[in-house]
Scaffold this motif. Structure first.
Motif, PDB file in Angstrom:
ATOM      1  N   ASN A  96       0.797  -1.232   0.000  1.00  0.00           N
ATOM      2  CA  ASN A  96       0.000   0.000   0.000  1.00  0.00           C
ATOM      3  C   ASN A  96       0.827   1.278   0.000  1.00  0.00           C
ATOM      4  OD1 ASN A  96      -2.142  -1.700  -0.006  1.00  0.00           O
ATOM      5  ND2 ASN A  96      -2.694  -1.390   2.128  1.00  0.00           N
ATOM      6  N   LEU A  97       1.849   1.310  -0.827  1.00  0.00           N
ATOM      7  CA  LEU A  97       2.619   2.540  -0.986  1.00  0.00           C
ATOM      8  C   LEU A  97       1.895   3.462  -1.955  1.00  0.00           C
ATOM      9  CD1 LEU A  97       6.180   0.996  -1.435  1.00  0.00           C
ATOM     10  CD2 LEU A  97       5.188   1.941   0.647  1.00  0.00           C
ATOM     11  N   LEU A  98       2.203   4.761  -1.867  1.00  0.00           N
ATOM     12  CA  LEU A  98       1.647   5.710  -2.823  1.00  0.00           C
ATOM     13  C   LEU A  98       2.458   5.594  -4.112  1.00  0.00           C
ATOM     14  CD1 LEU A  98       1.255   8.529  -0.216  1.00  0.00           C
ATOM     15  CD2 LEU A  98      -0.636   7.488  -1.443  1.00  0.00           C
ATOM     16  N   GLU A  99       1.808   5.119  -5.161  1.00  0.00           N
ATOM     17  CA  GLU A  99       2.524   4.767  -6.392  1.00  0.00           C
ATOM     18  C   GLU A  99       3.048   5.990  -7.146  1.00  0.00           C
ATOM     19  OE1 GLU A  99       2.765   1.482  -7.962  1.00  0.00           O
ATOM     20  OE2 GLU A  99       2.334   0.824  -5.927  1.00  0.00           O
ATOM     21  N   GLN A 100       2.418   7.129  -6.910  1.00  0.00           N
ATOM     22  CA  GLN A 100       2.824   8.325  -7.655  1.00  0.00           C
ATOM     23  C   GLN A 100       3.901   9.129  -6.931  1.00  0.00           C
ATOM     24  OE1 GLN A 100       1.981   8.473 -10.594  1.00  0.00           O
ATOM     25  NE2 GLN A 100      -0.179   8.118 -10.988  1.00  0.00           N
ATOM     26  N   LEU A 101       4.295   8.665  -5.752  1.00  0.00           N
ATOM     27  CA  LEU A 101       5.335   9.374  -5.007  1.00  0.00           C
ATOM     28  C   LEU A 101       6.586   8.514  -4.949  1.00  0.00           C
ATOM     29  CD1 LEU A 101       3.401  10.809  -1.924  1.00  0.00           C
ATOM     30  CD2 LEU A 101       3.846  11.893  -4.112  1.00  0.00           C
ATOM     31  N   TYR A 141      10.736   5.137  -7.735  1.00  0.00           N
ATOM     32  CA  TYR A 141       9.302   5.023  -7.511  1.00  0.00           C
ATOM     33  C   TYR A 141       8.969   3.572  -7.159  1.00  0.00           C
ATOM     34  CZ  TYR A 141       8.659   9.759  -8.994  1.00  0.00           C
ATOM     35  OH  TYR A 141       8.704  11.117  -9.039  1.00  0.00           O
ATOM     36  N   SER A 143       7.064   1.423  -8.335  1.00  0.00           N
ATOM     37  CA  SER A 143       6.965   0.484  -9.463  1.00  0.00           C
ATOM     38  C   SER A 143       8.330  -0.048  -9.877  1.00  0.00           C
ATOM     39  CB  SER A 143       6.291   1.167 -10.645  1.00  0.00           C
ATOM     40  OG  SER A 143       7.063   2.262 -11.070  1.00  0.00           O
TER      41      SER A 143
END
Lengths: 252, 221
Positions: A96-101, A141, A143
């Motif tokens: 549950n990491l923030l994918e855009q950060l 990131y 990803s």
């Protein structure tokens, strides 16, 4: 006040849909002392995730009490609960990491929530990334990371608020055995250096055996047995525990 | 007929079309963004579930979305006159365009924000985040790509609506196309305006998709 012990009393939770009722928790009581690494094991659908979500009130029980470090969570108002949650860390199966950060911003996020100034956020976050061995990935990131690395970032993120309790909801279930081992080692190190209480929710015997001192066996929404890991594993009293042991042996 | 006056008129029309499209979309978001956020938060799986509020907003959007734009244009003429002082010309057309765009934007925003995984929201809640932090730092930030793609679609739609307003003298390229192509049988002028409209849509589409791609960090660089 440090909130490090967990007292669960007579917890009930039922999910109702249009024509069915699922009793996720039926009279669950647990007492987890400070600085313990406590395991909750059960098959999927046993109510583990509901139980751990009741410990920080992501789920509200229908009845019962949740007392953390002497504080009754259900008696808190919204703001108090928010502040209390900042001292209860939680890590998840899917990270549950923030994918855009980027990684650094992810670790800074809980500090931002607490209103810590930007420079101190960064210092602390870099420090934590160092601790989990990912300082060189600060600008990457999510990803671009492997599962194990993502969970390390999640652990760094959760430590940013210096929690007294760490809840792990199937934190290693999406990882291979090797990576699981390294994550568990990291959790042990954190436990030894920071002395926080850790609750491990899992369906894997090996995880409990590796890291926990005490374990509760959950089945069909109720605690079937609870005790020291060695005792429960050597002489399981409940059917559910024996079944889990058998399955664990087959996997190994 | 392809004299300087004609070319200037077409360029002015193009500018008017951009002006109407961009300003209406902007005001559309001023209304539609909060609407979309409210829908996301109050829906049954949201973080402030409220059946009553959701139902009211939902029905309101459905009703306003089902009014054909041409009819809305005529229906809101009194309001347009009140706000803009007249019912024709590009500035006046912004009023009905905004009203048509807002509910569409509300739906677009709702569907974008609902793409954000529940796990991330749960993680933010477990850190003790406030609702506004979750809205701005989690929902909007994580859904940025989808929101931008949505905005691109909205721009194209609003531009199409703005051309429709040409029927009642709404200004812009649509107006020119109707006046010259329909009333004066000047097919050449109509085709040129058509080309300009296609080019304008292409431009906005391209720019929107590029921005969405640049701001997306979910795929490996």
């Amino acid at each position: 006040m440090e909130t490090t012990s967990i007292e669960i009393q007579h917890l009930y939770k039922t999910y109702s849909s249009q024509n069915s009722q699922v009793k996720a928790l039926r009279d669950v009581s647990l007492s987890i002392p400070e600085h313990e690494i406590f395991g909750v094991i059960g098959l999927s659908g046993a109510g583990k995730s509901t139980l751990v979500r009741c410990m920080n009130l992501l789920e509200r029980p229908d009845s019962g009490k949740v007392i953390l470090g002497g504080q009754d969570l259900l008696a808190l108002n919204k703001k108090q609960l928010r502040l209390c949650r900042q001292k209860i860390g939680m890590i998840f199966q899917h990270f549950n990491l923030l994918e855009q950060l980027n990684v650094l911003a992810n670790v800074c996020f809980p500090l931002e929530i607490r209103g810590i100034p930007a420079r101190r956020r960064k210092e602390k976050a870099m420090d934590l990334l160092q601790k989990v061995g990912l300082a060189d990935k600060a600008k990457a990131y999510p990803s671009q990371l492997s599962g194990g690395q993502k969970q390390r970032v999640a652990i760094a993120r959760v430590l940013a608020n210096d929690p007294g309790i760490l809840l792990c909801d199937e934190a290693t279930s999406a990882l291979d055995p090797e990576t699981t081992k390294t994550i568990l080692d990291l959790l042990k190190t954190i436990h030894n250096t920071m002395g926080i209480t850790i609750v491990i929710i899992t369906h894997e015997m090996a995880v409990v055996r590796d890291i926990c001192t005490k374990v509760a066996v959950l089945d069909d929404g109720a605690v079937q047995e609870c005790g020291n890991v060695a005792e429960v594993f050597h002489a399981p009293k409940s059917k559910a525990a024996r079944r889990l042991l058998l399955m664990g042996d087959k996997e190994e | 007929m392809w004299n300087e006056t004609m070319i200037r008129m077409l360029l002015n029309g193009l500018c008017d079309t951009f002006y109407m499209t961009l300003v209406s979309t902007f005001f559309g978001y001023v209304i539609g963004l909060p609407l979309g956020i409210a829908l996301t938060l109050t829906d049954s799986g949201g973080i402030m579930p409220n059946k009553g509020v959701y139902r009211i907003l939902d029905v309101f959007i459905n009703i306003t979305r089902s009014i054909p734009f041409l009819i809305l244009l005529i229906l809101v003429m009194p309001l347009t006159k009140m706000i803009a002082g007249k019912t024709y010309g590009s500035t006046a057309t912004i009023v009905p365009l905004t009203l048509a765009a807002a509910p569409l934007i509300g739906r677009m925003v709702e569907s974008s924000l609902k793409e954000v995984g529940h796990g991330v929201i749960e993680a933010a809640l477990s850190m003790g985040a406030k609702t506004e932090t979750i809205v701005f730092k989690v929902l909007i930030s994580e859904a940025r790509t989808s929101l931008l793609v949505g905005a691109t679609i909205v721009l194209g739609t609003v531009l199409g609506y703005s051309a429709m307003a040409g029927v009642i003298g709404g200004g812009g390229l649509g107006d020119i196309a109707i006046r010259f192509g329909y009333y004066r049988y000047e097919t050449g002028v109509m085709l040129v305006t058509l080309l300009l409209i296609v080019a304008a849509v292409q431009l906005m589409q391209g720019a929107g998709m590029l921005a969405a791609k640049i701001l997306d960090h979910r795929k490996q660089a």
